[in-house]
Design an enzyme around this catalytic site. Structure first.
Site, PDB file in Angstrom:
ATOM      1  N   ASP A  62       0.864  -5.285 -15.611  1.00  0.00           N
ATOM      2  CA  ASP A  62       0.803  -6.215 -14.485  1.00  0.00           C
ATOM      3  C   ASP A  62      -0.501  -6.997 -14.438  1.00  0.00           C
ATOM      4  O   ASP A  62      -1.461  -6.692 -15.156  1.00  0.00           O
ATOM      5  CB  ASP A  62       1.035  -5.464 -13.163  1.00  0.00           C
ATOM      6  CG  ASP A  62       0.352  -4.106 -13.118  1.00  0.00           C
ATOM      7  OD1 ASP A  62      -0.619  -3.903 -13.865  1.00  0.00           O
ATOM      8  OD2 ASP A  62       0.786  -3.260 -12.339  1.00  0.00           O
ATOM      9  N   ASN A 128       2.165   5.231  -2.699  1.00  0.00           N
ATOM     10  CA  ASN A 128       3.513   5.067  -2.131  1.00  0.00           C
ATOM     11  C   ASN A 128       4.596   5.236  -3.199  1.00  0.00           C
ATOM     12  O   ASN A 128       5.746   4.911  -2.968  1.00  0.00           O
ATOM     13  CB  ASN A 128       3.634   3.691  -1.457  1.00  0.00           C
ATOM     14  CG  ASN A 128       3.435   2.541  -2.440  1.00  0.00           C
ATOM     15  OD1 ASN A 128       3.283   2.760  -3.641  1.00  0.00           O
ATOM     16  ND2 ASN A 128       3.432   1.324  -1.935  1.00  0.00           N
ATOM     17  N   HIS A 130       4.642   3.735  -6.207  1.00  0.00           N
ATOM     18  CA  HIS A 130       4.910   2.612  -7.104  1.00  0.00           C
ATOM     19  C   HIS A 130       4.475   2.928  -8.533  1.00  0.00           C
ATOM     20  O   HIS A 130       3.566   3.722  -8.757  1.00  0.00           O
ATOM     21  CB  HIS A 130       4.293   1.295  -6.595  1.00  0.00           C
ATOM     22  CG  HIS A 130       2.812   1.182  -6.685  1.00  0.00           C
ATOM     23  ND1 HIS A 130       2.038   0.642  -5.678  1.00  0.00           N
ATOM     24  CD2 HIS A 130       1.927   1.511  -7.663  1.00  0.00           C
ATOM     25  CE1 HIS A 130       0.770   0.646  -6.047  1.00  0.00           C
ATOM     26  NE2 HIS A 130       0.679   1.168  -7.240  1.00  0.00           N
ATOM     27  N   GLU A 135       7.010  -1.953  -6.032  1.00  0.00           N
ATOM     28  CA  GLU A 135       6.786  -1.321  -4.735  1.00  0.00           C
ATOM     29  C   GLU A 135       8.099  -0.716  -4.225  1.00  0.00           C
ATOM     30  O   GLU A 135       9.182  -1.046  -4.724  1.00  0.00           O
ATOM     31  CB  GLU A 135       6.260  -2.374  -3.750  1.00  0.00           C
ATOM     32  CG  GLU A 135       4.913  -2.984  -4.149  1.00  0.00           C
ATOM     33  CD  GLU A 135       3.718  -2.084  -3.840  1.00  0.00           C
ATOM     34  OE1 GLU A 135       3.868  -0.845  -3.804  1.00  0.00           O
ATOM     35  OE2 GLU A 135       2.612  -2.634  -3.640  1.00  0.00           O
TER      36      GLU A 135
HETATM   37  C1  F6R Z   1      -2.009  -0.619 -12.696  1.00  0.00           C
HETATM   38  C2  F6R Z   1      -0.739  -0.291 -12.057  1.00  0.00           C
HETATM   39  C3  F6R Z   1      -0.649   0.536 -10.822  1.00  0.00           C
HETATM   40  C4  F6R Z   1      -1.647   1.705 -10.796  1.00  0.00           C
HETATM   41  C5  F6R Z   1      -1.507   2.491  -9.490  1.00  0.00           C
HETATM   42  C6  F6R Z   1      -2.515   3.618  -9.405  1.00  0.00           C
HETATM   43  O1  F6R Z   1      -1.801  -1.407 -13.855  1.00  0.00           O
HETATM   44  O2  F6R Z   1       0.263  -0.738 -12.530  1.00  0.00           O
HETATM   45  O3  F6R Z   1       0.663   1.035 -10.700  1.00  0.00           O
HETATM   46  O4  F6R Z   1      -1.390   2.534 -11.888  1.00  0.00           O
HETATM   47  O5  F6R Z   1      -1.695   1.627  -8.400  1.00  0.00           O
HETATM   48  O6  F6R Z   1      -3.802   3.080  -9.331  1.00  0.00           O
HETATM   49  P1  F6R Z   1      -5.096   3.992  -9.529  1.00  0.00           P
HETATM   50  O7  F6R Z   1      -5.035   4.491 -10.931  1.00  0.00           O
HETATM   51  O8  F6R Z   1      -6.271   3.069  -9.315  1.00  0.00           O
HETATM   52  O9  F6R Z   1      -5.003   5.099  -8.537  1.00  0.00           O
END
Ligand code: F6R
Length: 234
Positions: A62, A128, A130, A135
């Site tokens: 992403d 959450n 994701h 989401e």
């Molecule tokens: C990042 C991504 C997100 C993160 C998730 C956890 O490329 O796709 O899904 O993996 O938000 O974020 P952290 O690792 O910062 O807790």
């Protein structure tokens, strides 16, 4: 799902590194990559190793919409700082968050994924539930798409920005169907704030309300958790 419980994210990083090393040894060529805090220890161990990705392809999950590649909050910048500058890949793909036509950019990215089937995809987990920026409630059928980030995700990301109003509210994300096509999925999650999402992902109903629960339907998933993230598992 294969579940590996470790003491902390340093140990988790080593386990994650071993999975990359094994994949490489077994001929993996296309690596799906993630940003955020979670994969950093794995990336550090990869950087410290003699693994060579100069013949490999990487495809990131992403990118924020509206940030240029040289903005230090963009995912493109993150990947260069935390992996690519030290371990270059032959080709690295990320969505272009500055594309004028976001729908065309999403189509281009789907073609990249279709042309380069992902051998190993690393994922973090949102509080959450994701994965990527899919989401809660996201359709499981759509490909790369424009996402309005939820308040929970904006709050979680705010720690990286000086002011909350600077946190991007939209992103381009690989879709769940593309993630599910990866041959092997490695998800890492650390910290107590991930414990509910981890429980839902592994023990809860398979539901679009918790996007990561889709992984229950994949036959080659490895999950690395620290004790805090695993604390609500029965
Ligand atoms: C990042 C991504 C997100 C993160 C998730 C956890 O490329 O796709 O899904 O993996 O938000 O974020 P952290 O690792 O910062 O807790």
């Amino acid at each position: 799902m294969q579940i590996i419980i470790v003491k902390d994210e340093v140990e988790g990083g080593q386990e994650g590194y071993k999975i990359f090393a094994d994949a490489k040894k077994n001929g993996a060529h296309v690596f799906g990559l993630a940003t955020g805090s979670t994969p950093i220890t794995t990336y550090k161990d990869i950087i410290a190793s003699d693994l060579d990705f100069s013949d490999s392809i990487s495809i990131n999950l992403d990118e924020y919409i509206g940030l240029s590649a040289d903005n230090d909050q963009s995912y493109n910048y993150f990947m260069h700082k935390n992996l690519f500058n030290q371990k270059p890949f032959k080709t690295s793909y990320l969505p272009n968050g500055l594309a004028k036509d976001i729908d065309a950019e999403a189509k281009r990215y789907d073609k990249v994924i279709e042309d380069n089937p992902i051998d190993l995809q690393i994922l973090g987990l949102g509080r959450n539930g994701h994965i990527g920026f899919n989401e809660p409630g996201t359709s499981r059928e759509i490909g790369t798409h424009r996402v309005s980030l939820t308040q929970s995700t904006i709050d979680a990301n705010a720690r990286f920005f000086e002011r909350e109003e600077d946190v991007p509210k939209e992103a381009l994300s690989m879709g769940l169907a593309s993630i599910m096509k990866s041959k092997h999925i490695l998800l890492e999650a650390y910290g107590a704030e991930k414990a509910d999402a981890v429980k839902g992902m592994i023990e809860g109903p398979d539901s679009a309300d918790l996007p990561a629960s889709i992984l229950q339907n994949h036959d080659n998933v490895t999950v690395i958790l620290d004790e805090a993230a695993a604390s609500k598992l029965t």
